[in-house]
Design a protein around this motif. Structure first.
Motif, PDB file in Angstrom:
ATOM      1  N   ALA A  46       0.282   4.579   3.432  1.00 35.81           N
ATOM      2  CA  ALA A  46      -0.293   5.352   2.333  1.00 35.81           C
ATOM      3  C   ALA A  46       0.484   6.646   2.130  1.00 35.81           C
ATOM      4  CB  ALA A  46      -1.763   5.665   2.600  1.00 35.81           C
ATOM      5  N   SER A  47       0.569   7.029   0.879  1.00 29.30           N
ATOM      6  CA  SER A  47       1.171   8.303   0.512  1.00 29.30           C
ATOM      7  C   SER A  47       0.089   9.187  -0.093  1.00 29.30           C
ATOM      8  CB  SER A  47       2.296   8.091  -0.513  1.00 29.30           C
ATOM      9  OG  SER A  47       2.695   9.331  -1.082  1.00 29.30           O
ATOM     10  N   TYR A  48      -0.038  10.406   0.431  1.00 29.65           N
ATOM     11  CA  TYR A  48      -0.987  11.360  -0.157  1.00 29.65           C
ATOM     12  C   TYR A  48      -0.213  12.573  -0.650  1.00 29.65           C
ATOM     13  CZ  TYR A  48      -4.868  14.532  -0.864  1.00 29.65           C
ATOM     14  OH  TYR A  48      -5.763  15.400  -1.427  1.00 29.65           O
ATOM     15  N   VAL A 103     -10.103   4.097   3.512  1.00 31.81           N
ATOM     16  CA  VAL A 103      -8.787   4.187   4.135  1.00 31.81           C
ATOM     17  C   VAL A 103      -8.946   4.978   5.428  1.00 31.81           C
ATOM     18  CG1 VAL A 103      -6.413   4.993   3.921  1.00 31.81           C
ATOM     19  CG2 VAL A 103      -7.609   4.092   1.906  1.00 31.81           C
ATOM     20  N   LEU A 109      -3.987   9.515  -3.544  1.00 32.40           N
ATOM     21  CA  LEU A 109      -3.777   8.669  -2.375  1.00 32.40           C
ATOM     22  C   LEU A 109      -3.352   7.300  -2.870  1.00 32.40           C
ATOM     23  CD1 LEU A 109      -3.960   8.291   0.727  1.00 32.40           C
ATOM     24  CD2 LEU A 109      -6.339   7.566   0.381  1.00 32.40           C
ATOM     25  N   GLU A 110      -2.117   6.914  -2.545  1.00 38.40           N
ATOM     26  CA  GLU A 110      -1.562   5.627  -2.983  1.00 38.40           C
ATOM     27  C   GLU A 110      -1.303   4.780  -1.747  1.00 38.40           C
ATOM     28  OE1 GLU A 110       1.239   6.466  -6.676  1.00 38.40           O
ATOM     29  OE2 GLU A 110       1.672   7.865  -5.049  1.00 38.40           O
ATOM     30  N   THR A 111      -1.959   3.630  -1.660  1.00 40.09           N
ATOM     31  CA  THR A 111      -1.890   2.805  -0.463  1.00 40.09           C
ATOM     32  C   THR A 111      -1.277   1.450  -0.782  1.00 40.09           C
ATOM     33  OG1 THR A 111      -3.911   3.873   0.344  1.00 40.09           O
ATOM     34  CG2 THR A 111      -3.209   1.861   1.460  1.00 40.09           C
ATOM     35  N   TYR A 112      -0.236   1.111  -0.048  1.00 44.42           N
ATOM     36  CA  TYR A 112       0.407  -0.192  -0.176  1.00 44.42           C
ATOM     37  C   TYR A 112      -0.115  -1.076   0.942  1.00 44.42           C
ATOM     38  CZ  TYR A 112       4.022  -3.772   0.347  1.00 44.42           C
ATOM     39  OH  TYR A 112       4.687  -4.973   0.493  1.00 44.42           O
ATOM     40  N   THR A 141       0.383  -0.449  -5.330  1.00 41.89           N
ATOM     41  CA  THR A 141      -0.499   0.411  -4.541  1.00 41.89           C
ATOM     42  C   THR A 141      -1.913   0.443  -5.120  1.00 41.89           C
ATOM     43  OG1 THR A 141       0.163   2.370  -5.822  1.00 41.89           O
ATOM     44  CG2 THR A 141       1.378   1.903  -3.774  1.00 41.89           C
ATOM     45  N   ASN A 174      -4.714   2.998  -5.813  1.00 37.59           N
ATOM     46  CA  ASN A 174      -4.721   4.442  -6.016  1.00 37.59           C
ATOM     47  C   ASN A 174      -6.142   5.003  -5.979  1.00 37.59           C
ATOM     48  OD1 ASN A 174      -1.927   4.270  -6.492  1.00 37.59           O
ATOM     49  ND2 ASN A 174      -2.272   3.795  -8.652  1.00 37.59           N
ATOM     50  N   ALA A 177      -1.686  -1.050   6.326  1.00 31.77           N
ATOM     51  CA  ALA A 177      -1.084  -0.513   5.112  1.00 31.77           C
ATOM     52  C   ALA A 177      -0.329   0.766   5.429  1.00 31.77           C
ATOM     53  CB  ALA A 177      -2.181  -0.238   4.067  1.00 31.77           C
ATOM     54  N   PHE A 215      -6.872  -0.279   5.495  1.00 33.10           N
ATOM     55  CA  PHE A 215      -7.571  -0.257   4.218  1.00 33.10           C
ATOM     56  C   PHE A 215      -8.708  -1.270   4.272  1.00 33.10           C
ATOM     57  CE2 PHE A 215      -8.367  -1.170  -0.199  1.00 33.10           C
ATOM     58  CZ  PHE A 215      -8.016  -0.017  -0.903  1.00 33.10           C
TER      59      PHE A 215
END
Length: 327
Positions: A244-246, A278, A260-263, A212, A214, A242, A232
């Motif tokens: 994303a987890s926030y 993002v 904020l973690e974006t794959y 990810t 970050n 992508a 992204f």
């Protein structure tokens, strides 16, 4: 596009920018209501063959008056400037706002800034714009000053959506707090977008097979924690779909500031230190705590499938959304 920051507002305005059409406001979010003011300013400037400028204020006045509760900025100044550039403005003036400035008279604001410094030929703003000590300056004051100092004044009524409700920054903030990025996009006219530097992380995602990018967002951001389908944008302008987890990563740490973690799908490379964007297209689910890493990985795979499916069918909401969120 030229952006004038704090110190530069004390220098003479470049001659090629003088005599332009000035859109005035905070414009946090540059939402559809703001765009009704801004597009009118652009239209007038094109008709007359003069520059189109935006006069706004930094920091946000509400943060100055209530520093203990800083405003959740939908578009911090650098991102707002890029959106205004995409709309077609020649310059953005981020005028320094502090308590001393708030005590200047309305006439002083008009005479020293609009007339002497900017040489405004036309001022465009919303009908609710007030300025000067004690908010003494309003629409009637501004129009009288235009007659006195020789500039035109165009006032724009509050913009309402398809349900006849006024589009406002506070309304958009509430939608983002609820995670309703789809409705927020309808009010903005483009997908909600954040911008930050990609920082080093714990690299757990890489170990799980989902590396990810970050980012730490400003602490006043109140976006709902959860999983989102996003796009992204790298520093070079390239876009990647992508997921994303926030949030605070409850399965792993459940502590510290939100991250904020974006794959990024179908991407490999080093993004550390890049300023990236993002854009949020859809809320997939709330942040959950899993009983170990195996169920977490299983859910991430499902999130990826859902995000890919959602993003495969999206279309631009309009020209501004196309410039920000599409290749």
């Amino acid at each position: 596009m030229t952006v004038f920051h704090r110190n530069e507002t004390r220098d003479p305005l470049p001659a090629h920018l003088s005599g332009g059409v000035i859109a005035i406001g905070n414009f946090d979010g540059v939402h559809r209501g703001h765009q009704s003011v801004l597009n009118r300013a652009l239209d007038i400037a094109r008709e007359r063959g003069v520059p189109a400028l935006v006069l706004t204020f930094e920091p946000h006045p509400r943060t100055v008056f209530r520093p203990e509760t800083p405003v959740f900025r939908i578009t911090p100044a650098p991102l707002r400037a890029r959106i205004l550039e995409a709309m077609g403005f020649n310059a953005v003036i981020e005028y320094p706002f502090d308590l001393a400035f708030s005590q200047r008279s309305a006439d002083d604001f008009i005479h020293s800034i609009l007339k002497d410094w900017l040489g405004a030929s036309e001022v465009v703003t919303g009908v609710d714009f007030h300025f000067g000590r004690g908010r003494e300056g309003g629409p009637a004051f501004l129009m009288d000053a235009g007659d006195k100092y020789g500039f035109g004044v165009t006032l724009i009524d509050a913009f309402r959506d398809e349900n006849a409700d006024v589009v406002s920054s506070s309304r958009i903030r509430e939608r983002l707090k609820d995670g309703d990025v789809s409705e927020a996009a309808g009010l903005l006219g483009y997908r909600y977008t954040v911008e930050a530097e990609v920082i080093d992380g714990e690299k757990l995602g890489r170990q799980l097979g989902f590396p990810t990018a970050n980012m730490r967002l400003p602490p006043e951001v109140e976006l709902k924690a959860g999983i989102y389908a996003v796009r992204f944008r790298l520093a070079d302008g390239t876009l990647h779909d992508a997921v994303a987890s926030y949030g605070r990563r409850p399965t792993v740490t459940d502590s510290g500031a939100p991250l904020l973690e974006t794959y990024l799908f179908d991407f490999s490379g080093d993004l550390y230190g890049q300023i990236c964007c993002v854009s949020f297209f859809g809320f997939l689910r709330p942040e959950l705590k899993f009983d170990g890493l195996e169920p977490l990985v299983k859910q991430i795979k499902l999130d990826e499938e859902e995000a890919r499916a959602l993003l495969s069918g999206v279309q631009p909401l309009g020209e501004l959304d196309r410039k920000i969120c599409f290749p």
